[in-house]
Design a protein around this motif. Structure first.
Motif, PDB file in Angstrom:
ATOM      1  N   GLU A  93      12.447 -36.775  85.981  1.00  0.00           N
ATOM      2  CA  GLU A  93      11.480 -37.545  86.772  1.00  0.00           C
ATOM      3  C   GLU A  93      10.825 -38.630  85.933  1.00  0.00           C
ATOM      4  OE1 GLU A  93       7.786 -36.855  89.879  1.00  0.00           O
ATOM      5  OE2 GLU A  93       8.469 -35.181  88.641  1.00  0.00           O
ATOM      6  N   LYS A  94      10.480 -38.292  84.693  1.00  0.00           N
ATOM      7  CA  LYS A  94       9.845 -39.264  83.785  1.00  0.00           C
ATOM      8  C   LYS A  94      10.792 -40.427  83.516  1.00  0.00           C
ATOM      9  CE  LYS A  94       8.461 -39.576  79.008  1.00  0.00           C
ATOM     10  NZ  LYS A  94       9.568 -39.487  78.105  1.00  0.00           N
ATOM     11  N   LEU A  95      12.048 -40.105  83.217  1.00  0.00           N
ATOM     12  CA  LEU A  95      13.033 -41.159  82.953  1.00  0.00           C
ATOM     13  C   LEU A  95      13.285 -42.007  84.202  1.00  0.00           C
ATOM     14  CD1 LEU A  95      15.528 -39.077  80.809  1.00  0.00           C
ATOM     15  CD2 LEU A  95      14.132 -40.987  80.009  1.00  0.00           C
ATOM     16  N   HIS A  96      13.283 -41.386  85.359  1.00  0.00           N
ATOM     17  CA  HIS A  96      13.460 -42.130  86.614  1.00  0.00           C
ATOM     18  C   HIS A  96      12.326 -43.126  86.808  1.00  0.00           C
ATOM     19  CE1 HIS A  96      14.200 -43.045  90.816  1.00  0.00           C
ATOM     20  NE2 HIS A  96      12.980 -42.636  91.101  1.00  0.00           N
ATOM     21  N   LYS A  97      11.101 -42.689  86.552  1.00  0.00           N
ATOM     22  CA  LYS A  97       9.951 -43.590  86.722  1.00  0.00           C
ATOM     23  C   LYS A  97       9.978 -44.732  85.713  1.00  0.00           C
ATOM     24  CE  LYS A  97       6.889 -40.275  88.897  1.00  0.00           C
ATOM     25  NZ  LYS A  97       5.679 -39.445  88.765  1.00  0.00           N
ATOM     26  N   GLU A  98      10.600 -44.502  84.561  1.00  0.00           N
ATOM     27  CA  GLU A  98      10.722 -45.551  83.547  1.00  0.00           C
ATOM     28  C   GLU A  98      11.890 -46.493  83.830  1.00  0.00           C
ATOM     29  OE1 GLU A  98      11.109 -43.454  79.856  1.00  0.00           O
ATOM     30  OE2 GLU A  98       9.016 -42.792  79.863  1.00  0.00           O
ATOM     31  N   GLY A  99      12.682 -46.172  84.849  1.00  0.00           N
ATOM     32  CA  GLY A  99      13.814 -47.012  85.214  1.00  0.00           C
ATOM     33  C   GLY A  99      15.089 -46.672  84.463  1.00  0.00           C
ATOM     34  N   LYS A 100      15.096 -45.577  83.735  1.00  0.00           N
ATOM     35  CA  LYS A 100      16.273 -45.157  82.967  1.00  0.00           C
ATOM     36  C   LYS A 100      17.060 -44.155  83.808  1.00  0.00           C
ATOM     37  CE  LYS A 100      13.754 -45.803  78.681  1.00  0.00           C
ATOM     38  NZ  LYS A 100      13.179 -45.140  77.513  1.00  0.00           N
ATOM     39  N   HIS A 101      17.739 -44.681  84.806  1.00  0.00           N
ATOM     40  CA  HIS A 101      18.371 -43.825  85.808  1.00  0.00           C
ATOM     41  C   HIS A 101      19.570 -43.045  85.267  1.00  0.00           C
ATOM     42  CE1 HIS A 101      15.767 -45.303  88.906  1.00  0.00           C
ATOM     43  NE2 HIS A 101      16.012 -46.524  88.513  1.00  0.00           N
ATOM     44  N   THR A 102      20.332 -43.638  84.382  1.00  0.00           N
ATOM     45  CA  THR A 102      21.492 -42.930  83.839  1.00  0.00           C
ATOM     46  C   THR A 102      21.050 -41.714  83.039  1.00  0.00           C
ATOM     47  OG1 THR A 102      22.690 -45.023  83.730  1.00  0.00           O
ATOM     48  CG2 THR A 102      23.592 -43.198  82.474  1.00  0.00           C
ATOM     49  N   GLU A 103      20.041 -41.904  82.188  1.00  0.00           N
ATOM     50  CA  GLU A 103      19.520 -40.787  81.401  1.00  0.00           C
ATOM     51  C   GLU A 103      18.873 -39.747  82.304  1.00  0.00           C
ATOM     52  OE1 GLU A 103      18.886 -43.968  80.798  1.00  0.00           O
ATOM     53  OE2 GLU A 103      19.418 -44.426  78.722  1.00  0.00           O
ATOM     54  N   SER A 104      18.184 -40.214  83.334  1.00  0.00           N
ATOM     55  CA  SER A 104      17.556 -39.310  84.287  1.00  0.00           C
ATOM     56  C   SER A 104      18.603 -38.441  84.970  1.00  0.00           C
ATOM     57  CB  SER A 104      16.779 -40.114  85.336  1.00  0.00           C
ATOM     58  OG  SER A 104      16.332 -39.288  86.379  1.00  0.00           O
ATOM     59  N   MET A 105      19.700 -39.057  85.396  1.00  0.00           N
ATOM     60  CA  MET A 105      20.753 -38.304  86.060  1.00  0.00           C
ATOM     61  C   MET A 105      21.394 -37.273  85.133  1.00  0.00           C
ATOM     62  SD  MET A 105      20.915 -39.063  89.234  1.00  0.00           S
ATOM     63  CE  MET A 105      22.520 -38.514  89.755  1.00  0.00           C
ATOM     64  N   LYS A 106      21.500 -37.600  83.845  1.00  0.00           N
ATOM     65  CA  LYS A 106      22.052 -36.636  82.889  1.00  0.00           C
ATOM     66  C   LYS A 106      21.160 -35.399  82.807  1.00  0.00           C
ATOM     67  CE  LYS A 106      24.521 -39.897  79.944  1.00  0.00           C
ATOM     68  NZ  LYS A 106      24.539 -40.559  78.641  1.00  0.00           N
ATOM     69  N   ALA A 107      19.852 -35.613  82.690  1.00  0.00           N
ATOM     70  CA  ALA A 107      18.917 -34.499  82.601  1.00  0.00           C
ATOM     71  C   ALA A 107      18.924 -33.679  83.886  1.00  0.00           C
ATOM     72  CB  ALA A 107      17.508 -35.014  82.312  1.00  0.00           C
ATOM     73  N   LEU A 108      18.920 -34.354  85.032  1.00  0.00           N
ATOM     74  CA  LEU A 108      18.898 -33.665  86.318  1.00  0.00           C
ATOM     75  C   LEU A 108      20.214 -32.909  86.563  1.00  0.00           C
ATOM     76  CD1 LEU A 108      17.133 -36.415  88.430  1.00  0.00           C
ATOM     77  CD2 LEU A 108      16.150 -34.279  87.613  1.00  0.00           C
ATOM     78  N   THR A 109      21.320 -33.471  86.127  1.00  0.00           N
ATOM     79  CA  THR A 109      22.596 -32.783  86.276  1.00  0.00           C
ATOM     80  C   THR A 109      22.635 -31.511  85.430  1.00  0.00           C
ATOM     81  OG1 THR A 109      23.709 -34.886  86.713  1.00  0.00           O
ATOM     82  CG2 THR A 109      25.107 -33.059  86.034  1.00  0.00           C
ATOM     83  N   GLU A 110      22.084 -31.591  84.229  1.00  0.00           N
ATOM     84  CA  GLU A 110      22.026 -30.399  83.371  1.00  0.00           C
ATOM     85  C   GLU A 110      21.161 -29.307  84.021  1.00  0.00           C
ATOM     86  OE1 GLU A 110      22.876 -27.888  80.359  1.00  0.00           O
ATOM     87  OE2 GLU A 110      23.775 -29.854  80.662  1.00  0.00           O
ATOM     88  N   ALA A 111      20.037 -29.725  84.610  1.00  0.00           N
ATOM     89  CA  ALA A 111      19.172 -28.762  85.289  1.00  0.00           C
ATOM     90  C   ALA A 111      19.907 -28.138  86.469  1.00  0.00           C
ATOM     91  CB  ALA A 111      17.890 -29.449  85.755  1.00  0.00           C
ATOM     92  N   LYS A 112      20.659 -28.932  87.206  1.00  0.00           N
ATOM     93  CA  LYS A 112      21.407 -28.386  88.355  1.00  0.00           C
ATOM     94  C   LYS A 112      22.492 -27.416  87.891  1.00  0.00           C
ATOM     95  CE  LYS A 112      22.591 -30.963  91.812  1.00  0.00           C
ATOM     96  NZ  LYS A 112      23.127 -32.068  92.627  1.00  0.00           N
ATOM     97  N   LYS A 113      23.124 -27.699  86.757  1.00  0.00           N
ATOM     98  CA  LYS A 113      24.118 -26.772  86.226  1.00  0.00           C
ATOM     99  C   LYS A 113      23.495 -25.410  85.901  1.00  0.00           C
ATOM    100  CE  LYS A 113      27.301 -30.029  84.045  1.00  0.00           C
ATOM    101  NZ  LYS A 113      27.781 -30.519  82.740  1.00  0.00           N
ATOM    102  N   LEU A 114      22.336 -25.455  85.271  1.00  0.00           N
ATOM    103  CA  LEU A 114      21.658 -24.191  84.944  1.00  0.00           C
ATOM    104  C   LEU A 114      21.285 -23.416  86.203  1.00  0.00           C
ATOM    105  CD1 LEU A 114      19.346 -25.352  82.021  1.00  0.00           C
ATOM    106  CD2 LEU A 114      21.279 -23.779  81.860  1.00  0.00           C
ATOM    107  N   LEU A 115      20.916 -24.141  87.258  1.00  0.00           N
ATOM    108  CA  LEU A 115      20.550 -23.476  88.516  1.00  0.00           C
ATOM    109  C   LEU A 115      21.768 -23.043  89.327  1.00  0.00           C
ATOM    110  CD1 LEU A 115      17.622 -25.717  89.791  1.00  0.00           C
ATOM    111  CD2 LEU A 115      17.488 -23.320  89.118  1.00  0.00           C
ATOM    112  N   GLY A 116      22.905 -23.581  88.998  1.00  0.00           N
ATOM    113  CA  GLY A 116      24.113 -23.253  89.759  1.00  0.00           C
ATOM    114  C   GLY A 116      24.221 -24.018  91.058  1.00  0.00           C
ATOM    115  N   VAL A 117      23.635 -25.195  91.107  1.00  0.00           N
ATOM    116  CA  VAL A 117      23.672 -26.028  92.319  1.00  0.00           C
ATOM    117  C   VAL A 117      24.893 -26.905  92.268  1.00  0.00           C
ATOM    118  CG1 VAL A 117      22.483 -27.837  93.628  1.00  0.00           C
ATOM    119  CG2 VAL A 117      21.186 -26.051  92.508  1.00  0.00           C
TER     120      VAL A 117
END
Length: 117
Positions: A93-117
């Protein structure tokens, strides 16, 4: 065929003109592709639409965050993994607000992997 065309165009020479055209041209006319510039406008507009749709879906950070938020309450993860998911989601979310969408997606994808989504 000439009889049918002469019924369609009784007061003009269009029936004979259409008969003399190539079959590809007849197909193009029947499909409404007799105006090249109009066809090109449609192709360009379609390409622009596809480009913007792909761009919008490529950086869908808010949608990813919503998916994580929806899964977190029902996830059966160890406390350490759940805290890592929360940290990755906050970082995304922090990276998204800073406009760093690629990095944001990497972090969010890792979180989704841990959740099994």
């Amino acid at each position: 065929m000439h009889l049918a065309l002469s019924r369609l165009f009784p007061s003009s020479n269009w029936g004979q003109t259409i008969l003399e055209m190539s079959s590809a041209r007849q197909v193009a006319i029947s499909c409404g592709l007799n105006n090249w510039s109009s066809t090109m406008k449609h192709l360009v507009l379609g390409s622009v639409f596809v480009f913007f749709a792909a761009t919008a879906s490529a950086h869908g950070c808010p949608g990813e965050m919503r998916a994580i938020d929806a899964k977190m309450p029902s996830a059966a993860l160890p406390a350490a993994d759940m805290s890592k998911v929360r940290a990755l989601r906050e970082e995304g979310e922090k990276l998204h607000k800073e406009g760093k969408h690629t990095e944001s997606m990497k972090a969010l994808t890792e979180a989704k992997k841990l959740l099994g989504v």
